[in-house]
Design an enzyme around this catalytic site. Structure first.
Site, PDB file in Angstrom:
ATOM      1  N   CYS A 138      -6.203   1.855   5.094  1.00  0.00           N
ATOM      2  CA  CYS A 138      -6.980   0.282   6.211  1.00  0.00           C
ATOM      3  C   CYS A 138      -6.783   0.214   7.239  1.00  0.00           C
ATOM      4  O   CYS A 138      -5.522   1.146   8.125  1.00  0.00           O
ATOM      5  CB  CYS A 138      -6.409  -0.215   4.920  1.00  0.00           C
ATOM      6  SG  CYS A 138      -4.292  -1.263   4.764  1.00  0.00           S
ATOM      7  N   CYS A 170      -2.511  -0.151   7.414  1.00  0.00           N
ATOM      8  CA  CYS A 170      -1.713   1.063   7.054  1.00  0.00           C
ATOM      9  C   CYS A 170      -2.243   1.956   8.854  1.00  0.00           C
ATOM     10  O   CYS A 170      -0.844   2.801   8.914  1.00  0.00           O
ATOM     11  CB  CYS A 170      -2.333   1.725   6.298  1.00  0.00           C
ATOM     12  SG  CYS A 170      -1.574   0.863   4.853  1.00  0.00           S
ATOM     13  N   GLU A 204       0.780   4.298   1.853  1.00  0.00           N
ATOM     14  CA  GLU A 204       0.931   4.535   2.922  1.00  0.00           C
ATOM     15  C   GLU A 204       2.225   3.525   3.795  1.00  0.00           C
ATOM     16  O   GLU A 204       3.814   4.093   4.069  1.00  0.00           O
ATOM     17  CB  GLU A 204       0.107   4.451   4.163  1.00  0.00           C
ATOM     18  CG  GLU A 204      -0.902   5.278   3.115  1.00  0.00           C
ATOM     19  CD  GLU A 204      -2.224   4.370   3.100  1.00  0.00           C
ATOM     20  OE1 GLU A 204      -3.575   4.629   2.932  1.00  0.00           O
ATOM     21  OE2 GLU A 204      -1.485   3.339   1.676  1.00  0.00           O
ATOM     22  N   HIS A 228       0.914  -1.163   0.070  1.00  0.00           N
ATOM     23  CA  HIS A 228       0.017   0.190   0.037  1.00  0.00           C
ATOM     24  C   HIS A 228       0.983   0.941   0.051  1.00  0.00           C
ATOM     25  O   HIS A 228       1.586   1.088   0.523  1.00  0.00           O
ATOM     26  CB  HIS A 228      -0.806   0.420   0.900  1.00  0.00           C
ATOM     27  CG  HIS A 228      -2.060  -0.556   1.427  1.00  0.00           C
ATOM     28  ND1 HIS A 228      -3.450  -1.234   2.108  1.00  0.00           N
ATOM     29  CD2 HIS A 228      -2.227  -1.872   0.305  1.00  0.00           C
ATOM     30  CE1 HIS A 228      -3.750  -1.615   1.794  1.00  0.00           C
ATOM     31  NE2 HIS A 228      -3.323  -2.623   0.303  1.00  0.00           N
TER      32      HIS A 228
END
Length: 151
Positions: A104, A107, A81, A79
């Protein structure tokens, strides 16, 4: 007289996150993240959702397949992040995170662990889903301010 129509810092950093998202090869969801120091306005790290470094983008799936973990893109994609956190070469404690999509829960845990100060998100399509609810609880429990991006 100086220009009056220049980007303020919030718009500048969100535009950087949006620009970074354009590096993603994901056909349905491009996410970008820009982490900055709120006092100096220095960019500390950027990241987008994509495969780990060195992976061939043509050898891995780019579709969601909830029925088969091996052929689901989410089994391989890092992801935005997480990539930004991993790309940071200095502490991001107290930093502001600009992200194009609400984080999410995975993260959110990473952001809490690194003790960022604030998350500003653009797209909230997952915020009301169970993972978003958990994310918000994690961020709030960690004392991380959360705000929707306002132009």
């Amino acid at each position: 007289m100086k220009r009056q129509d220049y980007l303020d810092w919030n718009n500048y950093f969100m535009e950087m996150a949006k620009l970074t998202a354009r590096r993603s090869k994901d056909p349905c969801c491009q996410v970008g993240c820009c982490i900055c120091d709120p006092e100096t306005h220095n960019i500390l790290a950027i990241g987008y959702n994509g495969l780990p470094i060195g992976f061939n983008d043509d050898e891995f799936p780019w579709e969601k397949d909830k029925t088969n973990f091996v052929s689901d893109k989410n089994s391989y994609v890092v992801h935005a992040e997480a990539n930004a956190i991993l790309n940071a070469s200095a502490s991001i404690k107290g930093a502001t995170v600009y992200v194009t999509m609400f984080p999410c829960n995975e993260c959110a845990k990473l952001l809490a662990q690194r003790r960022v100060g604030k998350v500003i998100y653009l797209d909230d399509r997952y915020k009301s889903k169970p993972t978003g609810e958990v994310s918000l609880k994690i961020l709030e429990t960690a004392g991380i301010a959360v705000e929707e991006f306002k132009k």
